[in-house]
Design an enzyme around this catalytic site. Structure first.
Site, mmCIF file in Angstrom:
data_model
loop_
_atom_site.group_PDB
_atom_site.id
_atom_site.type_symbol
_atom_site.label_atom_id
_atom_site.label_comp_id
_atom_site.label_asym_id
_atom_site.label_seq_id
_atom_site.Cartn_x
_atom_site.Cartn_y
_atom_site.Cartn_z
ATOM 1 N N ASP A 103 0.389 15.870 2.707
ATOM 2 C CA ASP A 103 1.121 14.479 1.670
ATOM 3 C C ASP A 103 2.170 12.997 2.620
ATOM 4 O O ASP A 103 2.285 13.573 3.965
ATOM 5 C CB ASP A 103 2.294 15.313 1.315
ATOM 6 C CG ASP A 103 2.989 15.521 1.677
ATOM 7 O OD1 ASP A 103 4.181 16.560 2.962
ATOM 8 O OD2 ASP A 103 4.528 15.148 1.271
ATOM 9 N N GLU A 168 6.093 18.800 2.165
ATOM 10 C CA GLU A 168 7.712 17.983 3.155
ATOM 11 C C GLU A 168 8.034 17.136 2.948
ATOM 12 O O GLU A 168 9.664 16.751 2.514
ATOM 13 C CB GLU A 168 6.316 17.530 4.466
ATOM 14 C CG GLU A 168 7.704 17.449 5.888
ATOM 15 C CD GLU A 168 8.716 16.356 5.690
ATOM 16 O OE1 GLU A 168 9.970 16.531 6.397
ATOM 17 O OE2 GLU A 168 8.342 15.315 5.396
HETATM 18 ZN ZN LIG Z 1 6.746 13.436 7.942
#
Ligand SMILES: [Zn+2]
Ligand SMILES: *[C@@H]1O[C@H](CO)[C@@H](O)[C@H](O)[C@H]1NC(C)=O
Ligand SMILES: *[C@@H]1O[C@H](CO)[C@@H](O)[C@H](O)[C@H]1NC(C)=O
Ligand SMILES: *[C@@H]1O[C@H](CO)[C@@H](O)[C@H](O)[C@H]1NC(C)=O
Ligand SMILES: *[C@@H]1O[C@H](CO)[C@@H](O)[C@H](O)[C@H]1NC(C)=O
Ligand SMILES: *[C@@H]1O[C@H](CO)[C@@H](O)[C@H](O)[C@H]1NC(C)=O
Ligand SMILES: *[C@@H]1O[C@H](CO)[C@@H](O)[C@H](O)[C@H]1NC(C)=O
Length: 444
Positions: A103, A168
């Site tokens: 992501d 994340e």
């Molecule tokens: Zn990162």
């Protein structure tokens, strides 16, 4: 995305041609490694709003091009965790895990010189796009390094896994935090994890062995309210009480800031960074507000006694008067550190690779926090490293970009590091207790 592999199989090591400063004159547009990187950058994987299916397909295709198994674990629907296994000679030994996240953070497209998901290669040899630094470059570098090692018949003793996370940038709640608790993670028999670092405009490479834990608090002050024609004492109003609270926090901030000015870039664990990021109050221009709320974001010094600090905050609030309360929006454990000394064979292996490469890798505390911190809290030795020296720090910014030369060089760096890590002799890790490679904080 059907022909990725044929593009990659005939790569030429262009970096060896880069012997003069005239690298900008090299045309990288037909370089298959660059094209693969661009292809990944063009998949919009903005966290939580994007469908990650195209990214999963991309990795599935790359894995099968190498006859590798890709496992997909979905602990929460829509948040795939991918694991690609590169088998080593002795699967009984603790493995090496190359972690990254798929992501990326959202963009403010109007501010970009080139479209953020076009992966434009400019005439200076720079690729523009969200994820060029954080951290699609690293995922592709891991893959190409492993692919070249395999192609060159380099023997690796230990299994190497690439793991790819979905979220994340929003706290890993559906990805790594569930994965690390799972039987699938246990099955990896992890010896050491490599995770993301950060770009820096320095000739050396920083490598994170510890993060700064994050606290976020909301302080709400309640006080005498009413028409603005009334005139209550300052210390009875919400704004007056908040003034006191703000002064206490900002005075502390100034002290910590003074420490930060004397600490080098490499010593960000020494101070507690506090920022007042939200102030909310007021309904009308002529009404004394009944409440004021403040949000502070706090990055704890690594040796901060959290119990003592919380008592300190509470006493500031008590001094400010009654009708004040504090809620934690985030309260993470004080961070753990991976041992960076001769006692840690994984650290020794990385430094030995650095020495072979003629580069300097400096162990540092991350000013922010990454997925690696969750692993260290679970006694898994983890390092944060991105091979991005001499590079402006553009993670999460508008116009995030990366020099192609730096990108290609990183593949060579990972080849050396991975070879060194995956070939640590069994005798060096056989009697190792992983807990001895991670030191938990005494303040949790
Ligand atoms: Zn990162
Ligand atoms: C890219 O990196 C190379 C090697 O460090 C350097 O010579 C070149 O000037 C850099 N290009 C840009 C546009 O920064
Ligand atoms: C990226 O994807 C998100 C989610 O689908 C979307 O909101 C955003 O507009 C996309 N950005 C671009 C530049 O395509
Ligand atoms: C690797 O091994 C294969 C099979 O033995 C061989 O065909 C190939 O030439 C080798 N490659 C290198 C770079 O040595
Ligand atoms: C508020 O301030 C006044 C002086 O302006 C003082 O007399 C009073 O004790 C204070 N009250 C509190 C609760 O601190
Ligand atoms: C942390 O501070 C608390 C409160 O002052 C104290 O009781 C405790 O002993 C301290 N912990 C350590 C490990 O120093
Ligand atoms: C905070 O304190 C005020 C005043 O004492 C009280 O009305 C409110 O419910 C409290 N809020 C929270 C979230 O505890």
């Amino acid at each position: 995305m059907t022909k990725i592999w044929s593009l990659v199989s005939c790569h030429i090591l262009i970096i060896f041609l880069n012997t003069s400063a005239s690298s900008a004159s090299v045309d990288y547009s037909s370089d298959p490694y660059v094209q693969l990187f661009q292809q990944y950058l063009r998949i919009n994987t903005t966290t939580t709003i994007s469908d990650l299916t195209p990214a999963v397909q991309f990795w599935q295709e790359l894995a099968s091009s190498q006859d590798l198994e890709l496992q997909k674990h979905e602990y929460v629907p829509g948040y795939p965790v991918l694991v690609i296994k590169w088998p080593g000679v002795d699967p009984s030994l603790p493995s090496i895990v190359l972690n990254s996240h798929m992501d990326v953070v959202p963009v403010n497209e109007a501010e970009w010189k080139y479209p953020p998901f076009a992966a434009t290669l400019d005439s200076d040899g720079v690729i523009w796009g969200r994820g060029t630094q954080d951290m699609k470059s690293v995922s592709i570098q891991y893959f190409l390094a492993m692919k070249e090692l395999k192609q060159n018949n380099v023997t690796l003793l230990r299994d190497v896994y690439m793991t790819l996370m979905p979220d994340e940038e929003v706290g890993s709640v559906s990805g790594l935090r569930l994965f690390k608790e799972s039987p699938e993670f246990t099955a990896l028999n992890v010896g050491c994890v490599m995770d993301e670092g950060a770009a820096a405009p320095l000739p050396v490479y920083g490598m994170f062995y510890q993060d700064k834990a994050i606290w976020q608090i909301e302080v709400t002050c309640y006080g005498e309210a009413g028409h603005s024609a009334t005139f209550p004492a300052s210390n009875t109003t919400a704004t007056g009480k908040c003034r006191y609270v703000i002064d206490k926090f900002l005075n502390y901030r100034d002290q910590q800031h003074a420490i930060s000015e004397t600490a080098t870039l490499l010593k960000s664990g020494l101070f507690t960074a506090i920022n007042l990021n939200k102030i909310r109050a007021g309904t009308a221009n002529n009404v004394v507000p009944q409440s004021v709320s403040l949000v502070f974001d706090i990055r704890l010094a690594t040796e901060l006694n959290t119990t003592a600090f919380e008592l300190q905050m509470n006493s500031w609030l008590a001094e400010a008067g009654s009708g004040i309360n504090m809620t934690f929006l985030q309260k993470n454990k004080q961070s753990a550190r991976t041992v960076v000394s001769k006692k840690n064979p994984y650290y020794v292996a990385i430094q030995s690779a650095a020495s072979n490469l003629g580069i300097t890798i400096v162990p540092i505390v991350s000013p922010g926090s990454t997925d690696a911190r969750h692993l260290r809290l679970q006694d898994v030795p983890a390092f944060g490293f991105s091979p991005l020296a001499n590079t402006p720090t553009l993670l999460h910014t508008d116009n995030e970009r990366l020099n192609v030369t730096t990108f290609l060089n990183g593949i060579e760096i990972y080849k050396e590091i991975i070879t060194s890590l995956a070939n640590i002799p069994a005798s060096k890790t056989n009697k190792l207790d992983v807990q001895s490679l991670v030191v938990q904080s005494e303040f949790n």
